[in-house]
Design a protein around this motif. Structure first.
Motif, PDB file in Angstrom:
ATOM      1  N   ILE A  69       0.853  -1.181   0.000  1.00  0.00           N
ATOM      2  CA  ILE A  69       0.000   0.000   0.000  1.00  0.00           C
ATOM      3  C   ILE A  69       0.883   1.222   0.000  1.00  0.00           C
ATOM      4  O   ILE A  69       1.792   1.350   0.827  1.00  0.00           O
ATOM      5  CB  ILE A  69      -0.920   0.001   1.245  1.00  0.00           C
ATOM      6  N   THR A  70       0.643   2.115  -0.925  1.00  0.00           N
ATOM      7  CA  THR A  70       1.388   3.377  -0.961  1.00  0.00           C
ATOM      8  C   THR A  70       0.398   4.515  -0.769  1.00  0.00           C
ATOM      9  O   THR A  70      -0.755   4.442  -1.189  1.00  0.00           O
ATOM     10  CB  THR A  70       2.123   3.566  -2.302  1.00  0.00           C
ATOM     11  N   THR A  71       0.866   5.548  -0.110  1.00  0.00           N
ATOM     12  CA  THR A  71       0.016   6.699   0.159  1.00  0.00           C
ATOM     13  C   THR A  71       0.887   7.919   0.415  1.00  0.00           C
ATOM     14  O   THR A  71       2.106   7.809   0.541  1.00  0.00           O
ATOM     15  CB  THR A  71      -0.908   6.433   1.366  1.00  0.00           C
ATOM     16  N   SER A  72       0.255   9.049   0.499  1.00  0.00           N
ATOM     17  CA  SER A  72       0.996  10.272   0.809  1.00  0.00           C
ATOM     18  C   SER A  72       1.107  10.425   2.318  1.00  0.00           C
ATOM     19  O   SER A  72       0.398   9.766   3.090  1.00  0.00           O
ATOM     20  CB  SER A  72       0.266  11.486   0.225  1.00  0.00           C
ATOM     21  N   ARG A  73       1.965  11.295   2.732  1.00  0.00           N
ATOM     22  CA  ARG A  73       2.151  11.570   4.155  1.00  0.00           C
ATOM     23  C   ARG A  73       0.852  12.080   4.785  1.00  0.00           C
ATOM     24  O   ARG A  73       0.482  11.676   5.884  1.00  0.00           O
ATOM     25  CB  ARG A  73       3.267  12.590   4.313  1.00  0.00           C
ATOM     26  N   ASP A  74       0.146  12.963   4.084  1.00  0.00           N
ATOM     27  CA  ASP A  74      -1.114  13.510   4.596  1.00  0.00           C
ATOM     28  C   ASP A  74      -2.167  12.428   4.761  1.00  0.00           C
ATOM     29  O   ASP A  74      -2.870  12.376   5.772  1.00  0.00           O
ATOM     30  CB  ASP A  74      -1.643  14.613   3.678  1.00  0.00           C
ATOM     31  N   ASN A  75      -2.293  11.557   3.767  1.00  0.00           N
ATOM     32  CA  ASN A  75      -3.281  10.480   3.856  1.00  0.00           C
ATOM     33  C   ASN A  75      -2.934   9.502   4.974  1.00  0.00           C
ATOM     34  O   ASN A  75      -3.825   9.007   5.670  1.00  0.00           O
ATOM     35  CB  ASN A  75      -3.417   9.750   2.530  1.00  0.00           C
ATOM     36  N   LEU A  76      -1.655   9.225   5.162  1.00  0.00           N
ATOM     37  CA  LEU A  76      -1.238   8.345   6.254  1.00  0.00           C
ATOM     38  C   LEU A  76      -1.573   8.995   7.595  1.00  0.00           C
ATOM     39  O   LEU A  76      -2.061   8.334   8.512  1.00  0.00           O
ATOM     40  CB  LEU A  76       0.253   8.031   6.168  1.00  0.00           C
ATOM     41  N   GLY A  77      -1.358  10.290   7.692  1.00  0.00           N
ATOM     42  CA  GLY A  77      -1.708  11.011   8.914  1.00  0.00           C
ATOM     43  C   GLY A  77      -3.192  10.929   9.205  1.00  0.00           C
ATOM     44  O   GLY A  77      -3.614  10.735  10.355  1.00  0.00           O
ATOM     45  N   ARG A  78      -4.006  11.059   8.161  1.00  0.00           N
ATOM     46  CA  ARG A  78      -5.460  10.950   8.338  1.00  0.00           C
ATOM     47  C   ARG A  78      -5.856   9.531   8.781  1.00  0.00           C
ATOM     48  O   ARG A  78      -6.739   9.349   9.614  1.00  0.00           O
ATOM     49  CB  ARG A  78      -6.183  11.321   7.051  1.00  0.00           C
TER      50      ARG A  78
END
Length: 112
Positions: A69-78
């Motif tokens: 799973i890859t995601t952005s830093r912001d999405n991971l924070g959410r």
């Protein structure tokens, strides 16, 4: 747990608008306090949290699929914030359930 009033203003700094006060507060805690915060209160809460996170990420079985799973830093924070909120909700629900059971037991005992 460390008290916010015991922290000096330098701990929270106001240098850049990108400062994250919550992260700085967590960093100021002792390792023992942090360990207590992330430990689930019961196996039931842990299982419910696992199910919630699996649902959020997808439920392909890891033994059959190599899931990445890859995601952005912001999405991971959410995602992490959502998991924390779910954890608090589940912990509070568990406490309420225990409290209600205690009240029912006390009522039943007083009737006898």
């Amino acid at each position: 747990m460390n008290n916010l009033s015991n922290l000096n203003s330098e701990s929270f700094g106001s240098k850049a608008s990108g400062n994250n006060l919550l992260w700085q507060y967590v960093q100021s805690m002792s390792p023992e306090t942090v360990a207590e915060l992330y430990k689930p209160s019961s196996p039931d809460v842990l299982q419910a949290m696992e199910r919630t996170i699996v649902t959020m990420l997808g439920s392909l079985p890891s033994e059959d699929f190599n899931v990445l799973i890859t995601t952005s830093r912001d999405n991971l924070g959410r995602l992490l914030a959502s998991a924390m909120l779910n954890g608090y909700f589940l912990h509070n629900a568990e406490q309420r359930m225990v409290f209600e059971k205690s009240l029912q037991a006390a009522d039943a005992q007083s009737e006898d």
